[in-house]
Design a protein around this motif. Structure first.
Motif, PDB file in Angstrom:
ATOM      1  N   GLN A 424       0.827  -1.210   0.000  1.00 43.79           N
ATOM      2  CA  GLN A 424       0.000   0.000   0.000  1.00 43.79           C
ATOM      3  C   GLN A 424       0.857   1.255   0.000  1.00 43.79           C
ATOM      4  O   GLN A 424       0.586   2.209  -0.733  1.00 43.79           O
ATOM      5  N   LEU A 425       1.904   1.275   0.836  1.00 43.33           N
ATOM      6  CA  LEU A 425       2.722   2.478   0.944  1.00 43.33           C
ATOM      7  C   LEU A 425       3.677   2.625  -0.232  1.00 43.33           C
ATOM      8  O   LEU A 425       4.086   3.733  -0.574  1.00 43.33           O
ATOM      9  N   ALA A 426       4.053   1.515  -0.858  1.00 44.57           N
ATOM     10  CA  ALA A 426       4.980   1.590  -1.991  1.00 44.57           C
ATOM     11  C   ALA A 426       4.356   2.326  -3.168  1.00 44.57           C
ATOM     12  O   ALA A 426       5.060   2.969  -3.952  1.00 44.57           O
ATOM     13  N   ARG A 427       3.044   2.249  -3.309  1.00 43.92           N
ATOM     14  CA  ARG A 427       2.379   2.923  -4.427  1.00 43.92           C
ATOM     15  C   ARG A 427       2.506   4.436  -4.340  1.00 43.92           C
ATOM     16  O   ARG A 427       2.518   5.128  -5.357  1.00 43.92           O
ATOM     17  N   SER A 428       2.587   4.953  -3.123  1.00 42.13           N
ATOM     18  CA  SER A 428       2.658   6.402  -2.927  1.00 42.13           C
ATOM     19  C   SER A 428       4.056   6.872  -2.586  1.00 42.13           C
ATOM     20  O   SER A 428       4.225   8.030  -2.189  1.00 42.13           O
ATOM     21  N   GLY A 429       5.073   6.014  -2.708  1.00 44.54           N
ATOM     22  CA  GLY A 429       6.426   6.429  -2.357  1.00 44.54           C
ATOM     23  C   GLY A 429       6.583   6.732  -0.887  1.00 44.54           C
ATOM     24  O   GLY A 429       7.278   7.682  -0.503  1.00 44.54           O
TER      25      GLY A 429
END
Length: 859
Positions: A424-429
């Motif tokens: 989830q957090l990887a999508r938003s950097g």
């Protein structure tokens, strides 16, 4: 309080990476250590020695009792302490000589002295009655602080500088952002989180299915040597049994079950054992017959017909069992040495009772930190930390293969939830809004915790096909987590790694540098001050990325041997006293070989805490079975005159040793204070606009700490040339390998009128920093300006020499850049090329040389 203060300061001060930030803490730390040692001397001198002299037999029995509680680990403990002291001594020897950096050597000496005092406090705390609780509290305080602060910086908007490391290189990060937390370096942060994750995973695995409420060191069931254990026997039904017979030595048998008619029997065992029974039910019985020793039989129960009977007992033993059910029995016959036997029930029906027992609360506490540690480890995206954790876990499973199923069940839910958070957090950097981020973090944490508890309970109560289904569900959780992570980082794992290739260059250059001083090294911070002179390519890396190579450069083979002794002693203590702590220790040992973890004081604290914690856990177990020595007043007789003289001499040596230690700690406190004062005055001078005030502040800073080269460089630029050169030469005696000092000396001589002297210092400056294009261009301009000044003054010989020297420097610069261009752009992190201004300087130098030569011919 010292241990808690050290752990807190390590979290606040960015993991103790920058020594300059440690000066205030070290000043107070060493000052308090000196005061403490002074009080010890006063206490010993205040008549205490005379009282001990009258009771030599009492001291003998107390030493014997302490040795029995220590469990025969004295040699390893002394090896651990001796290694830390040896590192401090080697740095002190280097400081008295001519190291590459006097300030760097003093910094490392202060650090190693701090580690020595810290491990001393930790080992002393481990011998106390509450030592295990204290050390566990320090350990978990550090882990929770580091992990939660990092996760809140991403999900909750907690302002932590450089908590997230951003990069545009796909070889460094698959998502463009990596979590670094308070340590501000993702690889070190990932290694620390791997240490904490494995510690909690194996703590939960060792206690898997146990009803223990904390008496046996987080479920630790046996040591590695001299004992045989059967643990984790878990069945639902009647007639469950654990039998141990005809065993010589010290051992432990644990059988855990739910149902009726459970039995634990031990017969023909040579050893003194402890069996504890806490029963709730009917017709429970604990009986001991024909045992040589003095003992205690205790039953705590609820129900009818509870009975404790002891017959024919004359020595010391304690019998107890902890169980729930009906018709349960524990019997021991013909025992004479040391062991421990316990039966506990894990299948208490909380739906029926409506409350949780202490064992359930302890199990829930063990599982609670797993999710934040796993999430922080994944978000760090440190392949080295992942690999080190996997290797350490696999090594531990080779020793304890029965832990595979507990680890599979315990870690499935937290790891799966952590992988989901990572996706989830990887999508938003790693950029999340505070409120949705907090809700996501809290929801996944709660879900992982409850799912972990449910899997644990179902696996303990299920049998046959139901148990296989639980195992399949846990395996599916691990598989899903691994797949989710690998889909994102597949390119970094399977593709070429520029960071790995760069570290190969580091290691080759560091090895060539280490060969030049193989036995005692070059002093503290050697790589940081000499890598620009030793590097074979223009990379950027002030850290050698290997703790072992760093020690080899600093202290040579002697220092490396001391570190290996420290690791061997720590590993032996952990392996023998508390094997569940071995995986986190292996993570530190393995990952430090491929990164600069040991540049962080926090990693050293964790490395030294683990053996002390293992000793505390072993002592807490041994103390319950230790046979107290009966001290009779008739033995407290006055010793003979010869013995009195020996005791007096021994006491004088003890006074002298403690007094010397007190002086050394106060000296370290003074050195820390001087460095702190000098750094504070330097920062104040940098902010000052008035040149006169700045000169005064810099002179005061240099008087407090003459070893700091950056202060000398800043002051030399404000002084006349002759005074500035003298100041730089004095500072160069403290730091003969400092790049800034050599560069400033070359610049000072280029402002003079002697091209030979200027060329000498320019060459020395270039030897300390090969691939500095800006400095090479500045040297060319300096030679050109010197020649033009000499030509204007009528000194054509100096002008011609300056032009010839400049042209030779330009030729060497051009050859080096051509060589690097042929090698390709890889590893050219410093962008070392032939600068465009070089062409104009070449024509000016040629014109200057022709003017000087033509004028000479005409004359």
């Amino acid at each position: 309080m010292a241990l808690i203060a050290a752990g807190t300061a390590a979290c606040v001060l960015r993991g103790f990476f920058f020594t300059g930030e440690m000066y205030l803490f070290l000043t107070v730390w060493f000052g308090l250590c000196g005061v403490l040692l002074g009080l010890v001397v006063i206490y010993m001198a205040a008549g205490r020695g005379a009282q001990e002299e009258e009771q030599p037999e009492r001291r003998k029995h107390i030493r014997e009792l302490a040795g029995s509680i220590g469990g025969g680990r004295g040699l390893a403990v002394w090896g651990l302490l001796s290694a830390c002291v040896l590192l401090s001594l080697l740095y002190a020897i280097q400081a008295l000589g001519r190291p590459v950096s006097a300030q760097g050597t003093v910094n490392e000496m202060l650090r190693s002295g701090f580690y020595t005092s810290f491990v001393t406090f930790a080992l002393l705390a481990a011998r106390t009655r509450r030592g295990r609780t204290l050390l566990a509290a320090v350990w978990h305080l550090i882990g929770i602080t580091i992990s939660l602060s990092a996760l809140l910086a991403v999900c909750g908007g907690l302002p932590i500088p450089y908590a997230v490391a951003y990069t545009q290189s796909p070889g460094v990060s698959a998502t463009g952002a990596r979590l670094a937390g308070l340590l501000q370096y993702p690889n070190a942060f990932g290694a620390v989180m791997a240490v904490y994750l494995l510690e909690r995973l194996f703590a939960a695995a060792y206690s898997f299915g146990s009803g223990d409420s904390g008496k046996a060191a987080d479920g630790e069931k046996n040591g590695a040597f001299g004992g045989v254990a059967v643990g984790g026997v878990d069945k639902g039904g009647a007639g469950s049994s654990a039998v141990r017979a005809s065993v010589s030595g010290a051992g432990e048998v644990g059988a855990e079950g739910a149902g009726a008619g459970n039995n634990a029997e031990r017969s023909g065992v040579r050893g003194a054992c402890e069996v504890g029974t806490e029963c709730a039910g009917v017709d429970n019985n604990a009986e001991r017959m024909g045992v040589r020793g003095a003992g205690e039989v205790g039953t705590e129960g609820t129900g009818a017909g509870n009975n404790a009977e002891r017959m024919g007992v004359s020595g010391a033993c304690e019998v107890g069992a902890e169980d729930t059910g009906a018709g349960k029995s524990s019997e021991r016959t013909g025992s004479s040495r040391a062991g421990e036997e316990g039966t506990g029930d894990a299948g208490i029906n909380w739906e029926r009772t409506g409350t949780w027992s202490a064992s359930h609360w302890l199990r829930a506490a063990r599982l609670l930190p797993l999710f934040p540690y796993a999430a922080a480890l994944l978000l760090s995206e440190s392949r080295g930390a992942w690999l080190a954790a996997a290797a350490a876990g696999a090594a531990a499973l080779l020793l304890k293969r029965q832990l595979f199923v507990p680890l599979l069940i315990t870690g499935a839910a937290p790891v799966a939830a952590a992988a989901l958070l990572y996706r989830q957090l990887a999508r938003s950097g790693l950029a999340a809004e505070p409120l949705p981020g907090l809700l996501l973090l809290a929801g996944l944490w709660a879900g992982a915790w409850l799912a972990g508890l449910w899997l644990h309970r179902r696996s303990c109560r299920a049998a046959g096909g139901h148990r296989a289904a639980v195992l399949a569900l846990a395996a599916a959780g691990w598989t899903a987590a691994a797949s989710a992570v690998l889909l994102l980082v597949r390119a970094r794992i399977t593709g070429p790694s520029p960071t790995a290739a760069a570290r190969g260059l580091f290691y080759r250059d560091a090895w060539r540098l280490a060969i030049e001083a193989p036995w005692l090294g070059r002093g503290g911070e050697t790589w940081r001050h000499t890598y620009q002179a030793a590097q074979s390519r223009p990379y950027v890396g002030s850290q050698v990325h290997s703790g072992y190579l760093d020690i080899l450069l600093n202290l040579g083979m002697a220092g490396l041997a001391a570190v290996l002794l420290l690791l061997l002693a720590a590993g032996g203590l952990v392996f023998k006293a508390s094997p569940r702590l071995l995986p986190p220790l292996l993570v530190i040992i393995l990952h430090s070989a491929a990164d600069f973890d040991w540049s962080y004081g926090l990693v050293w604290l964790l490395l030294l805490l683990l053996p002390a914690w293992a000793i505390a856990e072993a002592n807490s177990r041994t103390a319950r079975t230790a046979v107290p020595t009966v001290l009779h007043d008739s033995r407290w007789r006055r010793s003979k005159p010869a013995d009195q003289r020996k005791n007096r001499l021994r006491r004088l040596w003890r006074y002298a040793g403690i007094t010397v230690l007190c002086g050394l700690t106060l000296l370290c406190s003074s050195l820390s204070f001087q460095a702190m004062k000098g750094a504070a005055l330097f920062k104040q001078a940098v902010r000052e606009n008035d040149p006169a005030v700045r000169i005064t502040l810099l002179q005061q800073s240099l008087s407090w700490n003459p070893r700091e080269p950056q202060t000398a460089v800043a002051l030399s630029r404000l002084l006349p040339q002759k005074q500035g050169v003298d100041l730089l030469l004095r500072s160069l005696s403290f730091s003969p390998g400092d790049v800034a000092l050599h560069g400033e000396l070359a610049a000072s001589y280029l402002r003079g009128s002697d091209p030979g002297e200027a060329l000498y210092w320019v060459r020395r400056s270039q030897e300390t920093d090969h691939f500095n294009a800006a400095r090479r261009l500045a040297a060319l301009r300096g030679m050109l300006e010197m020649g033009e000044r000499s030509l204007a003054e009528g000194d054509r010989r100096i002008a011609a020499d300056s032009a010839a020297a400049g042209l030779e420097l330009l030729r060497q610069y051009s050859l080096l850049t051509a060589k690097e261009q042929d090698r390709g752009p890889q590893h050219n992190d410093r962008n070392f090329t032939l600068l465009p201004q070089s062409a104009g300087i070449y024509f000016q130098l040629t014109h200057l040389q022709s003017q000087a030569l033509l004028s000479s011919n005409d004359r």
